[in-house]
Design an enzyme around this catalytic site. Sequence first.
Site, PDB file in Angstrom:
ATOM      1  N   THR A   1       7.046   3.403 -12.004  1.00  0.00           N
ATOM      2  CA  THR A   1       5.874   3.938 -11.317  1.00  0.00           C
ATOM      3  C   THR A   1       5.738   3.547  -9.856  1.00  0.00           C
ATOM      4  O   THR A   1       4.699   3.772  -9.272  1.00  0.00           O
ATOM      5  CB  THR A   1       4.570   3.564 -12.052  1.00  0.00           C
ATOM      6  OG1 THR A   1       4.378   2.159 -12.032  1.00  0.00           O
ATOM      7  CG2 THR A   1       4.585   4.046 -13.467  1.00  0.00           C
TER       8      THR A   1
ATOM      9  N   THR B   1       4.589   3.667   2.090  1.00  0.00           N
ATOM     10  CA  THR B   1       4.580   5.075   2.501  1.00  0.00           C
ATOM     11  C   THR B   1       3.121   5.490   2.726  1.00  0.00           C
ATOM     12  O   THR B   1       2.594   5.302   3.809  1.00  0.00           O
ATOM     13  CB  THR B   1       5.275   5.979   1.465  1.00  0.00           C
ATOM     14  OG1 THR B   1       4.753   5.693   0.157  1.00  0.00           O
ATOM     15  CG2 THR B   1       6.775   5.746   1.467  1.00  0.00           C
TER      16      THR B   1
END
EC number: 2.3.1.35
Length: 419
Positions: free
Chosen positions: A191, A154
């Site tokens: 995470t 991303t």
Amino acid sequence: MGHWQRITGGVTAPKGYRAAGMAAGLKASGAADLALIVSDVPAIAAGVFTTNHVCAAPVTYCRQRLQTKGTAQAILCNSGQANAATGEQGWQAVLAQAEMVATALGVSPEMVLVASTGVIGQPIPLEKIRQALPTLTASLSPNNGEAAARAIMTTDLVPKQIALEAIWEDQPVRIGGIAKGSGMIHPNMATMLAFITCDAAVSPHLWQEMLQRACDRSFNQITVDGDTSTNDSVIALANGQSRTPAITEPGPAATRLEEMLTAVCVHLAKAIARDGEGATCLIEVQVSGASDDVAARQVARTIAGSMLVKSAIYGRDPNWGRIAAAAGRAGVPFDASNLAISLGGIPMMCQGQPLPFDRAAANAYLVNQATASVDASGQQSIEHPVVIEVSIGHGHGRGLAWGCDLSYDYVKINAEYTT
């Protein structure tokens, strides 16, 4: 590198795996946004997932699937939309994705795991995935590990992948992995997203236990910004295609495999921390002298996550007082008169007392490490972290944590994330 060597290939380096990545139109940028990893045979599957109560539909789906059936054969991951906070529509989208992949591969839907990453609250454009699947499955190849690594990115600047090989009884055993993560990174499992493949044969309960411990020493020891995502997932497959003896109980073989798995996870975790949004360097915090390893890791995490420490490192300011303060608020009791701190091997505090040190040399160390963390081709390197050493006593506990500095660009990236 211990008893193994690094090889190329990422998740397709282990025997019996293929991968693919492509642009399916899920991202407005037109970048690659859909990845598929497939084992030629059903594989033992393990997973560790976010503890965020606002978890994405694919997290709930994978968690439930692995609790009822510890095998899988495919992982589909899209980037662009998180499919988090999307209600019943999001849940149905996950089921539809699993069904579509199963049909395309000729396997049962329960053998397909699903992951997503991107903007929270945005639904999955299922029709685009449906249209892309024929091309995606046709491009599955044992040479496309990097394509899959790029398709799950991303805000990442670089793809993250690694593969290791060891020789067991004259047979190669390999573990490969890819990961994505740059923001919303904080120790609370997992995470980020990471997908790991292995060609050893191992029992389901051992594989799950190995993965959990490996994550505790890697992905749970990195922090960028103190936020834990809704989509955090680490999924590991082991398909037995190396044809080495099955590992069914603790012992030397299990220990060896877990060491390899941990090394893969640590490498990917450090790569994520180095690629933190706006970061200019990797920070490694080494803590010793704690009562046990758990306590040491807690102190290390707190220091690595301190916004004041991270800001000082970005400013190349050897402000060791911020390190001492962070250690003291970690929630681990210790005698402050035993505290010792070094930066890059330069002692700054010993037995709770400040030491005279060459501030210019410490500043130069910070500048040099940041410069060295970008190689000649402009790519990030995890080989030159800023090393902070902290001792809090005389115990045997040791722990490591990784983070990055905090730059102006972090605010800019996140202020403009959806606009």
